[in-house]
Design a protein around this motif. Structure first.
Motif, PDB file in Angstrom:
ATOM      1  N   ALA A  81       0.867  -1.174   0.000  1.00 13.52           N
ATOM      2  CA  ALA A  81       0.000   0.000   0.000  1.00 13.52           C
ATOM      3  C   ALA A  81       0.904   1.225   0.000  1.00 13.52           C
ATOM      4  O   ALA A  81       2.067   1.151   0.424  1.00 13.52           O
ATOM      5  N   SER A  82       0.392   2.342  -0.507  1.00 11.17           N
ATOM      6  CA  SER A  82       1.200   3.561  -0.513  1.00 11.17           C
ATOM      7  C   SER A  82       0.297   4.788  -0.449  1.00 11.17           C
ATOM      8  O   SER A  82      -0.889   4.715  -0.754  1.00 11.17           O
ATOM      9  N   MET A  83       0.907   5.910  -0.049  1.00  8.28           N
ATOM     10  CA  MET A  83       0.210   7.183  -0.002  1.00  8.28           C
ATOM     11  C   MET A  83       1.268   8.274  -0.057  1.00  8.28           C
ATOM     12  O   MET A  83       2.443   8.027   0.204  1.00  8.28           O
ATOM     13  N   GLU A  84       0.870   9.485  -0.424  1.00 10.95           N
ATOM     14  CA  GLU A  84       1.807  10.599  -0.457  1.00 10.95           C
ATOM     15  C   GLU A  84       1.224  11.769   0.327  1.00 10.95           C
ATOM     16  O   GLU A  84       0.061  12.133   0.136  1.00 10.95           O
ATOM     17  N   VAL A  85       2.050  12.329   1.231  1.00 11.36           N
ATOM     18  CA  VAL A  85       1.673  13.476   2.046  1.00 11.36           C
ATOM     19  C   VAL A  85       2.846  14.437   2.052  1.00 11.36           C
ATOM     20  O   VAL A  85       3.980  14.034   2.338  1.00 11.36           O
ATOM     21  N   GLU A  86       2.595  15.707   1.738  1.00  5.23           N
ATOM     22  CA  GLU A  86       3.629  16.745   1.807  1.00  5.23           C
ATOM     23  C   GLU A  86       4.901  16.371   1.032  1.00  5.23           C
ATOM     24  O   GLU A  86       6.013  16.558   1.525  1.00  5.23           O
ATOM     25  N   ASP A  87       4.749  15.826  -0.171  1.00  9.28           N
ATOM     26  CA  ASP A  87       5.871  15.410  -1.019  1.00  9.28           C
ATOM     27  C   ASP A  87       6.708  14.298  -0.399  1.00  9.28           C
ATOM     28  O   ASP A  87       7.890  14.145  -0.711  1.00  9.28           O
ATOM     29  N   LEU A  88       6.104  13.509   0.474  1.00  3.49           N
ATOM     30  CA  LEU A  88       6.749  12.335   1.048  1.00  3.49           C
ATOM     31  C   LEU A  88       5.906  11.118   0.696  1.00  3.49           C
ATOM     32  O   LEU A  88       4.728  11.037   1.069  1.00  3.49           O
TER      33      LEU A  88
ATOM     34  N   GLU B 282       6.347  22.117  10.502  1.00  3.86           N
ATOM     35  CA  GLU B 282       4.893  22.234  10.679  1.00  3.86           C
ATOM     36  C   GLU B 282       4.338  20.941  11.278  1.00  3.86           C
ATOM     37  O   GLU B 282       4.539  19.866  10.716  1.00  3.86           O
ATOM     38  N   GLU B 283       3.629  21.050  12.409  1.00  2.00           N
ATOM     39  CA  GLU B 283       3.031  19.874  13.042  1.00  2.00           C
ATOM     40  C   GLU B 283       2.035  19.222  12.088  1.00  2.00           C
ATOM     41  O   GLU B 283       1.355  19.902  11.321  1.00  2.00           O
ATOM     42  N   ILE B 284       1.960  17.898  12.168  1.00  2.00           N
ATOM     43  CA  ILE B 284       1.016  17.149  11.337  1.00  2.00           C
ATOM     44  C   ILE B 284       0.161  16.251  12.216  1.00  2.00           C
ATOM     45  O   ILE B 284       0.490  16.012  13.379  1.00  2.00           O
ATOM     46  N   ASP B 285      -0.906  15.735  11.641  1.00  2.00           N
ATOM     47  CA  ASP B 285      -1.761  14.763  12.319  1.00  2.00           C
ATOM     48  C   ASP B 285      -0.920  13.519  12.605  1.00  2.00           C
ATOM     49  O   ASP B 285      -0.280  12.978  11.709  1.00  2.00           O
ATOM     50  N   ARG B 286      -0.913  13.058  13.837  1.00  2.00           N
ATOM     51  CA  ARG B 286      -0.075  11.924  14.234  1.00  2.00           C
ATOM     52  C   ARG B 286      -0.423  10.639  13.487  1.00  2.00           C
ATOM     53  O   ARG B 286       0.373   9.720  13.458  1.00  2.00           O
ATOM     54  N   GLU B 287      -1.584  10.557  12.888  1.00  2.00           N
ATOM     55  CA  GLU B 287      -1.965   9.348  12.164  1.00  2.00           C
ATOM     56  C   GLU B 287      -1.955   9.542  10.658  1.00  2.00           C
ATOM     57  O   GLU B 287      -2.512   8.737   9.915  1.00  2.00           O
TER      58      GLU B 287
END
Length: 173
Positions: free
Chosen positions: A48-55, A156-161
């Motif tokens: 499985a994969s996902m992308e958040v904030e260019d990561l 920048e803080e992010i959602d822990r999940e």
């Protein structure tokens, strides 16, 4: 006496550093093909994969007999260095649940982690890899939930999940 005290403090500090967890960096790993799962005669894989904030966060689970290897990678897909912060020495967690939803394995159970802010820089195109291995006690269908425990990206803080993925696997008899 001062030397003995200093040696004792240094030993304790070294012990905490060792307890920070295990991770290994690799370079040149590109994006995956998305979510898929399949089986073969010897081993099963779940992805499985996902992308958040260019990561790009990828989860790969390999089942070989009773051995289940959980590999989590975090790849910088941007053209800039990404700064990721972890709020403790525990940089990831893994839960494995049976088909009734009961947790049969929890990576962090019984472990002690440092309470220190950890800052990692990931260069463009580079990947940080985390891995855990679980030995199944019984055949069956399981859900693997793996998460990176990030506190902030580029300050920048992010959602822990935000970096949580699941895959379903089967451990054969």
């Amino acid at each position: 006496m001062k030397k003995l005290m200093m040696l004792l403090l240094l030993s304790i500090f070294s012990l905490f550093l060792v307890a920070c967890g295990t991770s290994e960096e690799t370079t040149g790993v590109g994006p995956g093909s998305g979510s898929e799962s399949g089986t073969s005669d010897e081993a099963q894989k779940g992805e499985a994969s996902m992308e958040v904030e260019d990561l790009l966060y990828e989860l790969k689970v390999d089942v070989d007999g009773e051995k289940v290897t959980v590999t989590m990678t975090l790849t910088n897909t941007s053209e800039n260095v990404k700064r990721v912060e972890f709020s403790s020495g525990q940089q990831f967690d893994v839960f494995i649940r049976d088909n009734e939803g009961n947790t049969v394995y929890h990576y962090a159970e019984g472990k002690v982690f440092t309470q220190a802010l950890i800052l990692e820089e990931i260069a463009p195109g580079d990947t940080k890899t985390f891995e855990d291995v679980w030995v199944a006690e019984a055949p069956g269908s399981y859900t693997v939930e793996a998460m990176l425990i990030l506190y902030a990206i580029d300050g920048e803080e992010i959602d822990r999940e935000a970096f949580t993925l699941e895959v379903d696997i089967t451990v054969a008899e």
